[in-house]
Design a protein around this motif. Structure first.
Motif, short mmCIF file in Angstrom:
data_model
loop_
_atom_site.label_atom_id
_atom_site.label_comp_id
_atom_site.label_asym_id
_atom_site.label_seq_id
_atom_site.Cartn_x
_atom_site.Cartn_y
_atom_site.Cartn_z
N GLY A 89 5.10 -62.62 -41.61
CA GLY A 89 6.36 -61.92 -41.82
C GLY A 89 6.51 -61.43 -43.24
N TYR A 90 7.64 -60.78 -43.51
CA TYR A 90 7.93 -60.23 -44.82
C TYR A 90 9.39 -60.49 -45.16
N GLY A 91 9.69 -60.64 -46.41
CA GLY A 91 11.05 -60.82 -46.87
C GLY A 91 11.80 -59.51 -46.91
N MET A 92 13.12 -59.61 -47.16
CA MET A 92 13.96 -58.42 -47.22
C MET A 92 13.62 -57.54 -48.41
N ASP A 93 12.87 -58.08 -49.37
CA ASP A 93 12.46 -57.24 -50.49
C ASP A 93 11.56 -56.09 -50.04
N LEU A 94 10.81 -56.29 -48.95
CA LEU A 94 9.97 -55.19 -48.45
C LEU A 94 10.84 -54.07 -47.91
N ALA A 95 11.93 -54.42 -47.22
CA ALA A 95 12.83 -53.39 -46.71
C ALA A 95 13.40 -52.56 -47.86
N GLU A 96 13.80 -53.23 -48.93
CA GLU A 96 14.34 -52.52 -50.08
C GLU A 96 13.28 -51.61 -50.71
N ARG A 97 12.05 -52.12 -50.76
CA ARG A 97 10.96 -51.32 -51.34
C ARG A 97 10.68 -50.09 -50.50
N LEU A 98 10.64 -50.24 -49.16
CA LEU A 98 10.35 -49.11 -48.29
C LEU A 98 11.45 -48.07 -48.33
N GLU A 99 12.70 -48.52 -48.40
CA GLU A 99 13.81 -47.57 -48.44
C GLU A 99 13.84 -46.80 -49.76
N ALA A 100 13.26 -47.37 -50.80
CA ALA A 100 13.23 -46.70 -52.10
C ALA A 100 12.09 -45.69 -52.21
N GLN A 137 5.47 -44.57 -45.08
CA GLN A 137 4.64 -44.57 -43.88
C GLN A 137 3.20 -44.94 -44.21
N ARG A 138 2.68 -44.43 -45.31
CA ARG A 138 1.30 -44.75 -45.71
C ARG A 138 1.14 -46.25 -45.98
N LEU A 139 2.12 -46.84 -46.62
CA LEU A 139 2.05 -48.26 -46.95
C LEU A 139 2.00 -49.12 -45.70
N VAL A 140 2.72 -48.72 -44.66
CA VAL A 140 2.79 -49.53 -43.45
C VAL A 140 1.71 -49.15 -42.43
N SER A 141 1.37 -47.87 -42.37
CA SER A 141 0.48 -47.39 -41.30
C SER A 141 -1.00 -47.51 -41.62
N ALA A 142 -1.36 -47.37 -42.89
CA ALA A 142 -2.79 -47.36 -43.24
C ALA A 142 -3.44 -48.71 -42.95
N LYS A 143 -4.62 -48.69 -42.32
CA LYS A 143 -5.32 -49.93 -41.98
C LYS A 143 -5.81 -50.68 -43.21
N ASP A 144 -6.00 -49.95 -44.32
CA ASP A 144 -6.43 -50.62 -45.54
C ASP A 144 -5.27 -50.98 -46.46
N SER A 145 -4.04 -50.90 -45.94
CA SER A 145 -2.86 -51.25 -46.73
C SER A 145 -2.89 -52.74 -47.10
N PRO A 146 -2.45 -53.08 -48.31
CA PRO A 146 -2.39 -54.50 -48.69
C PRO A 146 -1.43 -55.31 -47.82
N LEU A 147 -0.56 -54.65 -47.07
CA LEU A 147 0.35 -55.38 -46.18
C LEU A 147 -0.40 -56.14 -45.10
N TRP A 148 -1.59 -55.66 -44.74
CA TRP A 148 -2.34 -56.28 -43.64
C TRP A 148 -3.49 -57.14 -44.13
N ALA A 149 -3.56 -57.40 -45.42
CA ALA A 149 -4.68 -58.16 -45.97
C ALA A 149 -4.69 -59.62 -45.53
N HIS A 150 -3.55 -60.12 -45.03
CA HIS A 150 -3.47 -61.53 -44.65
C HIS A 150 -4.06 -61.79 -43.27
N GLU A 151 -4.39 -60.77 -42.51
CA GLU A 151 -4.90 -60.98 -41.15
C GLU A 151 -6.27 -61.65 -41.19
N GLU A 152 -6.47 -62.58 -40.31
CA GLU A 152 -7.73 -63.30 -40.23
C GLU A 152 -8.46 -62.90 -38.96
#
Length: 309
Positions: free
Chosen positions: A273-284, A291-306
């Motif tokens: 999961g992600y904290g509300m700080d991500l929502a604030e970051r995306l809205e800014a 969209q690039r931050l969330v959609s790209a497969k090489d985004s750091p958002l998905w680095a935690h997947e095992e």
């Protein structure tokens, strides 16, 4: 808060709860704490990012129509609704009785055979609560007088359209087939009144499981119960009720559609999961960067997947 996708934010947000079956003192079937389940539903509701403008209850508010049960219902629901700024819409169910219902929830006196239909205006969205109950029976009906009254209401379109709230939803019941014997009678008569009007959707209960369909050209959403659930896939049972899987439904109204989302009462362990700080970051961020931050497969958002073993 701004929209993150291609669609705007919804114009209206409605919480749809059904079948709390509150009791004054006892547990339902000696096992189900309907009061605590309703408290859980209201607590979950307060967590939603966008609070509802209306909280619609589609019937069977009190299992035995006890005055104390209706009072407890108000004590649980109304303070939370006031905090959220939400209007509460009460609808009669087959376990409710008109006299204690009207006295305890509306502060009015009615006769034992009264039909308790009411119209609510929620910031331009009209919600019509229809009383489909039949004295002494569990199936549903709408009298010719009620249908005439509804046709007169719908003759003038509301600013943002109309939702019908009713306990007995006008749809087939292909699973938990026992419920088909206590469905809404003469559904075609209601269809003739609804078709071609500004009705945007029908909200129902009664079945104790979530179900979706269409009726007279509009979507129908049946909310599950907060008290107990009719198991749609029981083992060697024609009908099986279980103290689990309770939920309510959120209705988001856009200019051209409704979106229904089922919210379970029971929580579960978070595994990511992600904290509300991500929502604030995306809205800014500009739209294309968010969209690039969330959609790209090489985004750091998905680095935690095992990888799977």
């Amino acid at each position: 808060m701004r929209a993150l996708g291609q669609h705007p934010l919804p114009r209206h947000t409605v919480a749809h709860l059904s079948d709390p079956h509150l009791l004054a003192r006892h547990r339902l079937y000696g096992a189900v704490d309907t009061t605590e389940h309703l408290r859980s539903a209201m607590e979950r509701l307060t967590r939603l990012e966008t609070p509802p403008q209306a909280i619609v209850f589609t019937g069977d508010l009190a299992d035995r129509a006890e005055p104390d049960a209706y009072r407890r219902l108000r004590e649980i629901v109304e303070p939370e609704a006031a905090q959220m700024g939400a209007e509460v819409v009460w609808t009669m169910g087959n376990h409710d009785e008109p006299q204690p219902f009207a006295r305890e929830l509306w502060g009015t006196e009615v006769g034992p055979d009264a039909s308790l239909d009411r119209v609510h205006d929620v910031a331009g969205l009209r919600i019509v609560a229809l009383d489909t109950t039949v004295p002494g029976f569990h199936h549903g009906e709408l009298s010719p007088a009620q249908l005439e009254w509804l046709a007169d209401v719908l003759a003038t379109p509301a600013e943002h359209g109309t939702l019908l709230a009713m306990h007995h939803a006008p749809i087939p019941v292909p699973i938990v087939r026992l419920s088909a014997l206590i469905e809404l009678a003469d559904q075609q008569a209601l269809a003739e009144v609804v078709r071609g009007t500004d009705v945007r959707g029908v909200l129902g209960g009664h079945f104790h499981f979530s179900s979706f369909s269409t009726f007279a050209g509009v979507p129908v959403s049946v909310a599950s119960a907060t008290c107990y659930v009719a198991d749609p896939a029981p083992t060697s049972r024609f009908m099986s009720s279980v103290d689990g899987h309770q939920s309510f439904t959120m209705v988001h109204a856009y200019d051209d559609r409704l979106v229904h989302s089922v919210v379970p009462l029971a929580g579960a362990a978070e595994i990511a999961g992600y904290g509300m700080d991500l929502a604030e970051r995306l809205e800014a961020l500009p739209q294309h960067e968010a969209q690039r931050l969330v959609s790209a497969k090489d985004s750091p958002l998905w680095a935690h997947e095992e990888p799977l073993d």
